[in-house]
Design an enzyme around this catalytic site. Sequence first.
Site, PDB file in Angstrom:
ATOM      1  N   HIS A   1      36.627  51.757  77.501  1.00 51.55           N
ATOM      2  CA  HIS A   1      37.805  52.450  78.039  1.00 51.55           C
ATOM      3  C   HIS A   1      39.076  51.660  77.760  1.00 51.55           C
ATOM      4  CE1 HIS A   1      35.147  54.697  81.198  1.00 51.55           C
ATOM      5  NE2 HIS A   1      35.170  55.300  80.015  1.00 51.55           N
TER       6      HIS A   1
ATOM      7  N   GLU B   1      29.598  56.703  80.685  1.00 50.74           N
ATOM      8  CA  GLU B   1      30.003  57.462  81.892  1.00 50.74           C
ATOM      9  C   GLU B   1      30.085  58.940  81.522  1.00 50.74           C
ATOM     10  OE1 GLU B   1      33.429  55.186  83.687  1.00 50.74           O
ATOM     11  OE2 GLU B   1      31.752  54.728  85.016  1.00 50.74           O
TER      12      GLU B   1
ATOM     13  N   HIS C   1      38.101  47.763  79.067  1.00 47.76           N
ATOM     14  CA  HIS C   1      36.882  47.293  79.721  1.00 47.76           C
ATOM     15  C   HIS C   1      35.761  48.234  79.313  1.00 47.76           C
ATOM     16  CE1 HIS C   1      38.389  50.515  82.259  1.00 47.76           C
ATOM     17  NE2 HIS C   1      37.106  50.739  82.489  1.00 47.76           N
TER      18      HIS C   1
ATOM     19  N   THR D   1      37.293  56.237  87.122  1.00 44.45           N
ATOM     20  CA  THR D   1      35.857  56.401  87.425  1.00 44.45           C
ATOM     21  C   THR D   1      35.344  55.309  88.360  1.00 44.45           C
ATOM     22  OG1 THR D   1      35.101  55.019  85.598  1.00 44.45           O
ATOM     23  CG2 THR D   1      35.469  57.374  85.119  1.00 44.45           C
TER      24      THR D   1
ATOM     25  N   HIS E   1      32.941  43.966  88.355  1.00 42.62           N
ATOM     26  CA  HIS E   1      32.194  45.197  88.029  1.00 42.62           C
ATOM     27  C   HIS E   1      32.327  45.576  86.560  1.00 42.62           C
ATOM     28  CE1 HIS E   1      36.067  46.234  90.036  1.00 42.62           C
ATOM     29  NE2 HIS E   1      36.251  46.843  88.895  1.00 42.62           N
TER      30      HIS E   1
ATOM     31  N   HIS F   1      31.615  50.041  80.324  1.00 39.25           N
ATOM     32  CA  HIS F   1      30.515  50.386  81.226  1.00 39.25           C
ATOM     33  C   HIS F   1      29.258  50.399  80.368  1.00 39.25           C
ATOM     34  CE1 HIS F   1      33.546  51.869  84.194  1.00 39.25           C
ATOM     35  NE2 HIS F   1      34.217  52.086  83.072  1.00 39.25           N
TER      36      HIS F   1
HETATM   37  N1  LIG Z   1      36.919  53.347  84.404  1.00 39.08           N
HETATM   38  S1  LIG Z   1      38.442  53.759  84.354  1.00 39.08           S
HETATM   39  O1  LIG Z   1      38.601  55.094  84.841  1.00 39.08           O
HETATM   40  O2  LIG Z   1      39.012  53.494  83.059  1.00 39.08           O
HETATM   41  C1  LIG Z   1      39.296  52.715  85.444  1.00 39.08           C
HETATM   42  N2  LIG Z   1      38.970  52.541  86.720  1.00 39.08           N
HETATM   43  N3  LIG Z   1      39.758  51.645  87.394  1.00 39.08           N
HETATM   44  C2  LIG Z   1      40.698  51.113  86.617  1.00 39.08           C
HETATM   45  N4  LIG Z   1      41.601  50.144  87.028  1.00 39.08           N
HETATM   46  C3  LIG Z   1      41.417  49.437  88.276  1.00 39.08           C
HETATM   47  C4  LIG Z   1      42.428  49.955  89.226  1.00 39.08           C
HETATM   48  C5  LIG Z   1      42.794  49.384  90.397  1.00 39.08           C
HETATM   49  N5  LIG Z   1      43.767  50.206  90.897  1.00 39.08           N
HETATM   50  C6  LIG Z   1      44.493  50.071  92.064  1.00 39.08           C
HETATM   51  C7  LIG Z   1      45.787  50.591  92.101  1.00 39.08           C
HETATM   52  C8  LIG Z   1      46.512  50.480  93.262  1.00 39.08           C
HETATM   53  C9  LIG Z   1      45.954  49.855  94.392  1.00 39.08           C
HETATM   54  C10 LIG Z   1      44.651  49.335  94.311  1.00 39.08           C
HETATM   55  C11 LIG Z   1      43.920  49.439  93.150  1.00 39.08           C
HETATM   56  N6  LIG Z   1      43.969  51.198  90.056  1.00 39.08           N
HETATM   57  N7  LIG Z   1      43.146  51.049  89.040  1.00 39.08           N
HETATM   58  C12 LIG Z   1      42.734  49.914  86.158  1.00 39.08           C
HETATM   59  C13 LIG Z   1      43.388  48.644  86.366  1.00 39.08           C
HETATM   60  C14 LIG Z   1      44.358  48.355  87.273  1.00 39.08           C
HETATM   61  N8  LIG Z   1      44.727  47.124  86.979  1.00 39.08           N
HETATM   62  C15 LIG Z   1      45.788  46.354  87.688  1.00 39.08           C
HETATM   63  O3  LIG Z   1      46.071  47.069  88.921  1.00 39.08           O
HETATM   64  C16 LIG Z   1      47.061  46.371  89.684  1.00 39.08           C
HETATM   65  C17 LIG Z   1      47.214  47.161  90.969  1.00 39.08           C
HETATM   66  O4  LIG Z   1      47.729  48.417  90.673  1.00 39.08           O
HETATM   67  C18 LIG Z   1      48.360  46.321  88.893  1.00 39.08           C
HETATM   68  O5  LIG Z   1      49.336  45.626  89.645  1.00 39.08           O
HETATM   69  C19 LIG Z   1      48.132  45.604  87.551  1.00 39.08           C
HETATM   70  O6  LIG Z   1      49.318  45.633  86.785  1.00 39.08           O
HETATM   71  C20 LIG Z   1      47.028  46.340  86.794  1.00 39.08           C
HETATM   72  O7  LIG Z   1      46.728  45.630  85.575  1.00 39.08           O
HETATM   73  N9  LIG Z   1      44.045  46.654  85.956  1.00 39.08           N
HETATM   74  N10 LIG Z   1      43.193  47.583  85.580  1.00 39.08           N
HETATM   75  S2  LIG Z   1      40.624  51.738  85.039  1.00 39.08           S
HETATM   76 ZN   LIG Z   2      36.167  52.483  82.834  1.00 44.29          ZN
END
Ligand SMILES: NS(=O)(=O)c1nnc(N(Cc2cn(-c3ccccc3)nn2)Cc2cn([C@@H]3O[C@H](CO)[C@@H](O)[C@H](O)[C@H]3O)nn2)s1
Ligand SMILES: [Zn+2]
Length: 259
Positions: free
Chosen positions: A119, A106, A94, A201, A66, A96
Amino acid sequence: MAHWGYMTTNGPSTWGKDFPIANGERQSPIDIVTTAAEYDSDVLGSNALSTNYTPESEVKLVNNGHSIMCQITKKGVLTGGPLGKDEYRLEQFHLHWGAEDNRGSEHTVDGKMYASELHLVHWNASKYSSFADAVQKPDGLAVLGIFITPGVACNQFKVISDNCGKLKTSGAEMTVDTTLDPTLLLPSNTSDYWTYLGSLTTPPLFESVTWIVFKEPVEYSKEQLLALRNLVDSDGNHMQDNYRPPAALKQRKVKKTFT
Ligand SMILES: NS(=O)(=O)c1nnc(N(Cc2cn(-c3ccccc3)nn2)Cc2cn([C@@H]3O[C@H](CO)[C@@H](O)[C@H](O)[C@H]3O)nn2)s1
Ligand SMILES: [Zn+2]
């Protein structure tokens, strides 16, 4: 669960089914109403926002279905401003974007949408042990939002835009053997910004983000924006219009650091 996305069948208006927090009290993005934002000198006064990023010695790019994401390996720190003394570590960045230049960001400013929004995602390393530990805490994350507008090419972004062709399909990853300094992705003016308490988001939409949205946009060339639009998402469609529309402000105040 049908995988969430940005199509009519799985887009932002459907996310509340699997992620009820979609209708929560501190969701992002928002429309920034410039006249309603409150100038707050102590957000700026006490300690200005500061970034101390270490350039990446190689660039890890992922098409995560995505967006296109650059996974950060070095220790980059964001602190100051609304973050106080806490040090937030850069995890990834990343973007959008839209199918056309008239949409794609956004956050919006008095209803104006930019062509794209970058972002830079950070987690509170002063209080938590990892991104996963911080991601659901109310002060767990900080994201820098940078508006992108069509213009001259951004040299530091070339390593991403020049490799989109090799990252076409969802799940594709590559490591480019070149350096990248995240500082050079920021606008020249990093003193003027809006800040408010919001959320991720994209699902899981956790309400854990202190948002810092810079007033000054950065220019990317038409070719760089086109490279993003040629990426393919997890449904095999062109990855375009991967932005969530603004959510309700509810009981929140947006602060600004400039008059
Ligand atoms: N449009 S924005 O607001 O900015 C963003 N929107 N999403 C973003 N990320 C994706 C994400 C996934 N999860 C998550 C956390 C727990 C369980 C399931 C999903 N939270 N955010 C940011 C993102 C996360 N990650 C990876 O999530 C893994 C799970 O937590 C972690 O182990 C890695 O170390 C990390 O790198 N990468 N990106 S940001
Ligand atoms: Zn984002």
